[in-house]
Design an enzyme around this catalytic site. Structure first.
Site, short mmCIF file in Angstrom:
data_model
loop_
_atom_site.label_atom_id
_atom_site.label_comp_id
_atom_site.label_asym_id
_atom_site.label_seq_id
_atom_site.Cartn_x
_atom_site.Cartn_y
_atom_site.Cartn_z
N SER A 1 -48.51 30.88 28.38
CA SER A 1 -48.44 30.84 26.90
C SER A 1 -49.74 32.04 25.81
CB SER A 1 -48.66 30.27 26.44
OG SER A 1 -49.46 28.76 26.13
N THR B 1 -49.36 28.35 22.20
CA THR B 1 -50.45 29.54 21.87
C THR B 1 -51.53 28.77 20.63
OG1 THR B 1 -48.69 30.64 19.83
CG2 THR B 1 -50.12 30.28 18.72
N THR C 1 -50.83 34.67 20.58
CA THR C 1 -50.07 33.71 22.08
C THR C 1 -49.13 35.76 22.42
OG1 THR C 1 -48.12 32.28 21.80
CG2 THR C 1 -48.25 34.44 20.23
N ARG D 1 -38.98 40.90 20.32
CA ARG D 1 -38.34 39.86 19.31
C ARG D 1 -40.82 39.25 18.97
NH1 ARG D 1 -41.54 34.24 19.73
NH2 ARG D 1 -40.39 33.06 18.72
N VAL D 2 -40.58 39.18 17.86
CA VAL D 2 -41.69 38.53 17.32
C VAL D 2 -42.22 36.87 17.02
CG1 VAL D 2 -44.11 39.60 15.82
CG2 VAL D 2 -42.76 40.75 17.11
N GLY D 3 -42.95 36.61 17.15
CA GLY D 3 -43.12 35.29 16.60
C GLY D 3 -44.51 34.96 14.82
N ASP D 4 -43.93 33.82 14.23
CA ASP D 4 -45.11 33.54 13.91
C ASP D 4 -46.53 33.76 13.59
OD1 ASP D 4 -45.08 31.16 15.14
OD2 ASP D 4 -46.34 29.87 14.44
N THR E 1 -48.22 26.24 15.64
CA THR E 1 -47.93 26.36 17.21
C THR E 1 -46.54 26.16 17.03
OG1 THR E 1 -48.92 26.56 19.43
CG2 THR E 1 -49.15 23.88 17.62
N GLY E 2 -46.00 26.01 17.97
CA GLY E 2 -44.41 26.38 18.02
C GLY E 2 -43.65 27.22 17.55
N GLY F 1 -42.31 29.54 16.66
CA GLY F 1 -42.02 30.30 15.26
C GLY F 1 -41.04 30.58 14.58
N1 ASP Z 1 -45.46 30.17 18.28
C1 ASP Z 1 -45.55 31.15 19.16
C2 ASP Z 1 -44.20 31.77 18.70
O1 ASP Z 1 -42.93 31.24 18.77
C3 ASP Z 1 -45.32 29.98 20.48
C4 ASP Z 1 -46.19 28.75 20.99
O2 ASP Z 1 -46.30 28.70 19.74
O3 ASP Z 1 -46.55 29.20 21.48
O4 ASP Z 1 -44.24 32.55 19.51
#
Ligand code: ASP
Length: 328
Positions: free
Chosen positions: A85, A188, A206, A216-219, A239-240, A242
């Site tokens: 990840s 992450t 991450t 796609r882009v996360g947080d 984390t988690g 996004g």
């Molecule tokens: N926060 C990350 C995302 O949504 C994912 C993760 O924490 O692994 O891209």
């Protein structure tokens, strides 16, 4: 590696509490969050935070810079071939392409981020280069890749790692779009740290959600969502899933709650409460926050059990289980 750095790393690794297996098995009873406000202090998400903290700690001893430390720490995870990840060995998107997101920030408001970038071995260092060498905060996609090439960053050919290829081949059988978060306890890596003088910095890197839509882009590369740092108050990282974190500006929210007087723990709990309230169907997904205030106090909270973090002080480097909103 300098002799000094090697020594620090070895001595940290020599402590019983430092061993991930040992620490994990007694995390509920033995390791304690830093309530005494001891500094320096480095925190990072998940089991992979242990070796990352060790590198960060060693770098802090070597250069005295908390920014150098949080960069060096997560570079460890970016190269960890077991990790699915973070880094180029991470799980790909639906098209079978691994794209990376990263951010870095210091307590004076300086920040740099990269998103949807391919082939770059160390996106965290690229994010730092965006911060230090450009007038911008964020570069994405091909532009970020070109900047990396121009800056002489190590690049890798586009090829899935054997582990990622195997997982992707399995996923393709059904190709179901279902977020996979909190599997095998590694996600992450978000790292936040404070030096002995109270200077703060943070990093987050991450490969994002497995089998996400291409683009796609996360947080993690969004300042205020995956990471926020302010020397006047403290720092937070996430984390988690996004999308759920972006919706509430999670890390910024936590820092602002601390500014209003909440402890890091209270702020993390309030953010998770808000996240649960604002995200329908949250029962299926995981998100976790980690925070530190300028006094060196720590907070952590997650939607579900299973989130943990690594904490490094001069006392050692330990894994601590986070409390959660839902209980098993
Ligand atoms: N926060 C990350 C995302 O949504 C994912 C993760 O924490 O692994 O891209």
């Amino acid at each position: 590696m300098s002799q000094r750095r090697k020594f620090i790393k070895q001595s940290l690794m020599g402590s019983a509490l430092f061993l991930p297996g040992v620490a994990a098995s007694c995390a509920q009873v033995s390791p304690k969050e830093n309530t005494s406000g001891e500094k320096p202090l480095i925190l990072s998400t998940w089991n992979h935070g242990i070796p990352a903290n060790a590198d960060a700690w060693a770098k802090l001893q070597e250069t005295g810079s908390i920014l150098d430390a949080v960069e060096a720490g997560v570079r460890n995870t970016e190269l960890d071939m077991e990790n699915l990840s973070v880094g180029l060995q991470g799980l790909p998107d639906r098209e079978g392409i691994t794209t990376l997101d990263a951010s870095i920030m210091t307590g004076d408001g300086s920040c740099g981020t990269v998103a949807f970038v391919r082939q770059v071995k160390h996106p965290i260092s690229l994010a730092r280069a965006v911060m230090e060498k450009t007038p911008h905060v964020m570069l994405v996609g091909e532009g970020a890749r070109q900047f990396a090439i121009a800056e002489g960053f190590p690049m890798e050919e586009e090829k899935l790692s054997p582990k990622a290829q195997e997982a992707y081949d399995k996923w393709k059988v059904t190709s179901q779009y279902k977020p996979i978060i909190n599997i095998e306890n590694h996600d992450t890596i978000g790292m936040i740290g404070i030096d002995a003088n109270g200077k703060l910095a943070g990093s987050c890197t991450t490969s994002g959600l497995a089998y996400k839509m291409h683009g796609r882009v996360g947080d993690s590369p969004i300042i205020g969502a995956g990471l926020f740092v302010d020397d006047e108050v403290g720092a937070a990282t996430a984390t988690g899933l996004g999308e759920s974190i972006i919706r509430i500006c999670g890390s910024f929210l936590i820092v602002e709650l601390m500014r209003q007087g909440r402890t890091p723990q209270e702020a993390c709990e309030e953010a998770v409460k808000r996240l649960v309230a604002k995200n329908k169907g949250i029962n299926d997904i995981q998100a976790g926050f980690l925070a530190i205030n300028k006094y060196g106090e720590v907070g952590a909270y997650a939607v579900h059990p299973g989130f943990n973090y690594a904490q490094a002080t001069s006392q050692g480097n330990v894994l601590i289980d986070s409390k959660s909103h839902f209980t098993p």
